[in-house]
Write an enzyme that holds these catalytic residues in place. Structure first.
Site, short mmCIF file in Angstrom:
data_model
loop_
_atom_site.label_atom_id
_atom_site.label_comp_id
_atom_site.label_asym_id
_atom_site.label_seq_id
_atom_site.Cartn_x
_atom_site.Cartn_y
_atom_site.Cartn_z
N LYS A 79 -12.80 -5.37 4.85
CA LYS A 79 -11.43 -4.89 5.00
C LYS A 79 -11.07 -5.00 6.48
O LYS A 79 -11.96 -4.93 7.34
CB LYS A 79 -11.35 -3.42 4.57
CG LYS A 79 -9.97 -2.94 4.26
CD LYS A 79 -9.67 -2.98 2.78
CE LYS A 79 -8.27 -2.51 2.50
NZ LYS A 79 -7.96 -2.42 1.08
N GLY A 179 3.57 8.96 -5.06
CA GLY A 179 3.87 7.67 -4.41
C GLY A 179 4.47 6.69 -5.39
O GLY A 179 3.87 6.38 -6.43
N GLY A 181 5.45 3.48 -4.53
CA GLY A 181 5.49 2.24 -3.74
C GLY A 181 5.24 1.04 -4.62
O GLY A 181 5.56 1.03 -5.82
N VAL A 183 2.57 -0.24 -5.97
CA VAL A 183 1.78 0.00 -7.18
C VAL A 183 2.41 1.11 -8.02
O VAL A 183 2.56 0.98 -9.24
CB VAL A 183 0.33 0.40 -6.83
CG1 VAL A 183 -0.47 0.65 -8.10
CG2 VAL A 183 -0.35 -0.67 -5.99
P1 NAD Z 1 3.03 1.27 -0.64
O1 NAD Z 1 3.06 1.48 0.82
O2 NAD Z 1 3.90 0.22 -1.24
O3 NAD Z 1 3.40 2.64 -1.39
C1 NAD Z 1 3.00 3.90 -0.96
C2 NAD Z 1 4.12 4.87 -1.36
O4 NAD Z 1 3.69 6.19 -1.10
C3 NAD Z 1 5.41 4.65 -0.57
O5 NAD Z 1 6.52 4.62 -1.46
C4 NAD Z 1 5.45 5.85 0.35
O6 NAD Z 1 6.78 6.25 0.68
C5 NAD Z 1 4.74 6.89 -0.47
N1 NAD Z 1 4.18 8.01 0.26
C6 NAD Z 1 3.67 8.04 1.51
N2 NAD Z 1 3.25 9.28 1.83
C7 NAD Z 1 3.47 10.04 0.73
C8 NAD Z 1 3.22 11.39 0.42
N3 NAD Z 1 2.66 12.25 1.29
N4 NAD Z 1 3.57 11.85 -0.81
C9 NAD Z 1 4.13 11.02 -1.72
N5 NAD Z 1 4.39 9.72 -1.47
C10 NAD Z 1 4.06 9.24 -0.26
O7 NAD Z 1 1.51 1.04 -1.03
P2 NAD Z 1 0.90 0.45 -2.37
O8 NAD Z 1 0.64 -1.00 -2.20
O9 NAD Z 1 1.70 0.91 -3.54
O10 NAD Z 1 -0.51 1.16 -2.39
C11 NAD Z 1 -0.65 2.53 -2.71
C12 NAD Z 1 -2.10 2.94 -2.58
O11 NAD Z 1 -2.90 2.15 -3.46
C13 NAD Z 1 -2.71 2.71 -1.18
O12 NAD Z 1 -3.65 3.72 -0.93
C14 NAD Z 1 -3.42 1.38 -1.32
O13 NAD Z 1 -4.49 1.24 -0.42
C15 NAD Z 1 -3.91 1.46 -2.73
N6 NAD Z 1 -4.14 0.15 -3.34
C16 NAD Z 1 -3.14 -0.75 -3.43
C17 NAD Z 1 -3.37 -1.99 -4.01
C18 NAD Z 1 -2.27 -2.99 -4.17
O14 NAD Z 1 -2.45 -3.97 -4.92
N7 NAD Z 1 -1.13 -2.83 -3.52
C19 NAD Z 1 -4.64 -2.30 -4.51
C20 NAD Z 1 -5.66 -1.35 -4.42
C21 NAD Z 1 -5.40 -0.12 -3.82
#
Ligand code: NAD
Length: 349
Positions: A79, A179, A181, A183
């Protein structure tokens, strides 16, 4: 210790990459190449200090070793984190410099998207490294891994609800989503279609309003989401959210979400078990995205085949729940031991 997190094998190599011209300060952590080149995304984030960034890179990369092993991918774990510059910066130039750092590892590490990075960043980096994936490709499989991650989390929740709660569908099951976001939003779509009742929170109020309008979701504050009166909690925002402060307040029976490193410490997995809450380890359920970028990188990607491969996460959740019945271990400790037993070169994958 810098040479290994507590109870974990040490990292094979960690590169500190700095480029004063672009403001790049990055940490590229190769945890294990036992199964193949280390594969894992690149996080672009503001950290309180450099040690916090290093800790994140070390924790996330060893998690990737476990994730890739359980997903049966021919890749090890790595990573990278890029420390977000405080002032103005030229984003394409910064990522080009990061690409040079990735290239300097000669394929020991392959990068892709993570929190704070985009498909455009990955595409731009192709000019400076060949070891990058997650790129929209004309006429070929590729791009944003988030929908695949969401699908894997969805099948995991579905299996967990069947096995832990004895329900035969998600109809009427209450799920709290922390969250919305990349995912979290796709996961909300899958859950809504399956008839689940959603309770949501995000620091971004606009996403919450959209979820209320599109999914009939109930909104709660970010401080109340983990303790919401629901059956399932799906952490899809930040790491270390399951800790000694939040665990006593949980009311759900099942935890399964996308966020990496949800347990603050291994003891927090034990605390969940003691409260009768089943925790499906993040690196088991959120492997859909890495399956997608890994198959894309190998030129083996095809939408239906990748979705079928992601769907196999359901069987592994089921196997884990079987294994803990025999071993008496918590799901977190059992998954850890299971994944570590797989940190060897696969015969075929
Ligand atoms: P992202 O940044 O698109 O979404 C994160 C969301 O969480 C955002 O909408 C943000 O506003 C919100 N957020 C931040 N702080 C918060 C809080 N305190 N309370 C509630 N919401 C809050 O990220 P993502 O790509 O959706 O990934 C989310 C998580 O999943 C991360 O930890 C990431 O490492 C993990 N992950 C993602 C993937 C992927 O394919 N994108 C794969 C494996 C793991």
């Amino acid at each position: 210790s810098l040479f290994g997190l507590p109870d974990q094998a040490p990292h094979e190599q960690v590169l500190l990459a700095a480029d004063p011209e672009t403001g790049l300060r990055a940490i590229l952590a190769v945890h294990s190449t036992a199964r193949g080149p280390a594969f894992g995304g690149c996080r672009f984030w503001s950290y309180d200090n450099e040690l916090a960034a290093l800790n994140d890179a070390l924790r996330l990369s060893q998690g990737m070793s476990l994730k890739n092993a359980l997903a049966n991918l021919p890749f090890g774990g790595g990573k990278a984190v890029i420390i977000k510059p405080a002032g103005d910066f030229d984003r394409p130039a910064l990522f080009a410099a990061f690409g040079r750092a990735v290239q300097s590892l000669n394929g020991a590490y392959i990068t892709a998207e993570d929190v704070g990075t985009t498909t455009a960043d990955m595409k731009g980096m192709m000019a400076t490294t060949q070891y990058v994936s997650g790129i929209p490709r004309e006429g070929a499989f590729g791009g944003d891994p988030s929908p695949k991650t969401a699908f894997g989390v969805f099948v995991s929740i579905d299996e967990g609800v069947r096995r832990v709660m004895g329900r035969d569908s998600l109809e009427g099951v209450r799920v709290a989503l922390q969250g919305l976001g990349a995912v979290g939003w796709h996961l909300a779509e899958y859950l809504h279609k399956a008839g689940a009742k959603l309770v949501v929170a995000d620091v971004n109020a606009e996403k919450v309003s959209r979820a209320q309008a599109e999914f009939g979701a109930t909104a709660v504050s970010v401080s109340d989401i983990l303790g919401a009166d629901v059956d399932v909690v799906a952490p899809c925002a930040l790491g270390a959210v399951l800790n000694s402060t939040t665990i006593p307040a949980l009311r759900a029976r099942l935890i399964a979400g996308a966020a990496n490193n949800q347990l603050a410490t291994a003891a927090d997995g034990d605390a969940l078990q003691a409260r009768g809450i089943t925790y499906l380890p993040d690196y088991l359920v959120n492997a859909g995205g890495i399956i997608s970028v890994a198959r894309e990188f190998r030129g083996e990607g095809e939408e239906t085949a990748v979705m079928n491969e992601v769907a196999q996460i359901r069987g592994r959740v089921s196997e884990l729940l079987d294994r803990i019945k025999t071993s008496g271990q918590t799901p977190a400790r059992e998954a850890d031991a299971w994944a570590r037993s797989l940190l060897v070169k696969p015969a075929k994958a």
